[in-house]
Enzyme design. Structure first.
Site, short mmCIF file in Angstrom:
data_model
loop_
_atom_site.label_atom_id
_atom_site.label_comp_id
_atom_site.label_asym_id
_atom_site.label_seq_id
_atom_site.Cartn_x
_atom_site.Cartn_y
_atom_site.Cartn_z
N HIS A 280 -0.60 -6.70 -3.11
CA HIS A 280 -1.97 -6.27 -3.42
C HIS A 280 -2.48 -6.96 -4.69
O HIS A 280 -2.97 -6.30 -5.62
CB HIS A 280 -2.05 -4.74 -3.58
CG HIS A 280 -3.41 -4.20 -3.21
ND1 HIS A 280 -3.55 -3.04 -2.50
CD2 HIS A 280 -4.66 -4.66 -3.46
CE1 HIS A 280 -4.85 -2.80 -2.32
NE2 HIS A 280 -5.54 -3.78 -2.89
N ARG B 81 -8.17 -3.75 3.17
CA ARG B 81 -7.49 -2.45 3.13
C ARG B 81 -6.39 -2.43 4.18
O ARG B 81 -6.56 -2.93 5.30
CB ARG B 81 -8.47 -1.30 3.38
CG ARG B 81 -9.79 -1.41 2.64
CD ARG B 81 -9.62 -1.58 1.15
NE ARG B 81 -9.06 -0.42 0.48
CZ ARG B 81 -8.72 -0.39 -0.80
NH1 ARG B 81 -8.85 -1.48 -1.53
NH2 ARG B 81 -8.24 0.70 -1.35
#
Length: 311
Positions: free
Chosen positions: A275, A223
């Protein structure tokens, strides 16, 4: 059983889920508002708040990804509805490949060879034995534990960290604040696979980065909120000369897409990926969703998310 589905390429997901649950009515979120009300279950990835507010009789929510921070922070999330997230569902193997590449990138000096190429410099570096390249993995959930085991199988000493004690074969496990300090002081590559919670935000700050050995490297397929960006940039130093931190491979950021004016884009010792470390494999994810919905309907126990803990 009526299931509302919200995700990109929802029609493909709907058709595949219908094959697995032939008695269910599967509705996508682009259906008219009247048609998508009063569903029993929501299977979604980052649903809009209004879609959540429309639902008044949900029995359960299936989060179509491993990270639940966006869902738990959604202002439309109804209270008291059990949430189940995808656990691994094929993502661990993909993230493991990403991490393995990142470790080898530094252990075999590809970062240095790339910089040498720009200057047409022909210089060989001695290879550091894998046994002398300890790796730290922060986060030992379903994905983190499997990634840690994969790295250990490759021959690297692996130190894992979690909030509470864990015991895993081939992994030196640490926990708590003292365990984190012990891990940081001995690893040459640090891998971040923690969830986004109040306790983990900016866990990798100036103090944590200073605890790493000189020349350590960082890989974050977890994250974006785990890292204090200003502290990271300070540890990396400026220009091509290495700072305290040798380099960082980053796949997750607090704001995505990464803003065009972020200094991370142009830093010579930062590698940015969009990502993509662990995309959700459709088949395995759908199998897990179908199994979860069947368990909900049958009143069987399911492994639900703890909203207080954030995972």
């Amino acid at each position: 059983m009526r299931v509302l589905l919200h995700i990109d390429d929802a029609e493909t997901w709907r058709d595949a889920l219908a094959e697995r649950l032939p008695g269910a009515e599967i509705i996508t979120s682009d259906a008219p508002a009247e048609a998508r009300r009063d569903v029993d279950y929501l299977a979604a990835w980052k649903p809009p708040a209004e879609l959540l507010r429309e639902q008044t009789r949900l029995k359960g929510i299936v989060n179509l990804g491993a990270g639940v921070d966006a869902l738990l922070g959604n202002p439309g999330l109804p209270e008291g509805v059990p949430i189940v997230k995808l656990r691994d569902a094929g993502m661990a193997e993909l993230i493991g490949d990403y991490v393995r590449y990142g470790i080898l990138h530094f252990q075999r000096d590809f970062d240095r060879y790339r910089r040498q190429q720009a200057h047409r410099a022909w210089r060989e570096h001695a290879v550091t034995d894998k046994r002398d390249w300890p790796v730290g993995v922060l986060g030992l959930g379903a994905i983190g534990a499997r990634v840690a085991a994969t790295i250990a199988a490759d021959g690297f000493p692996v130190h894992g960290w979690s909030r509470s004690p864990k015991s895993l074969d081939t992994i030196s496990c640490h926990h708590g604040d003292a365990g984190l300090d012990a891990l940081l002081g001995r690893v040459r590559t640090l891998v971040l696979l923690l969830p986004d919670t109040r306790e983990t935000r900016h866990l990798i700050d100036e103090r944590a980065l200073a605890a790493l050995p000189e020349g350590a490297s960082l890989i974050n397929p977890g994250r974006g909120t785990l890292i204090d960006e200003q502290a990271l940039l300070a540890a990396l130093g400026e220009g091509e000369s290495e700072g305290r931190l040798r380099g960082a491979i980053l796949d997750a950021f607090p704001t995505e897409p990464l803003p065009a004016d972020s200094p991370l884009w142009s830093h010579p010792r930062v590698w940015v990926t969009p990502h993509m470390a662990g995309p959700t494999p459709l088949g395995e994810a759908l199998d897990q969703v179908a199994e979860t919905l069947r368990a909900f309907e049958a009143g069987e126990p399911v492994d639900t998310v703890d909203p207080g803990a954030g995972y």
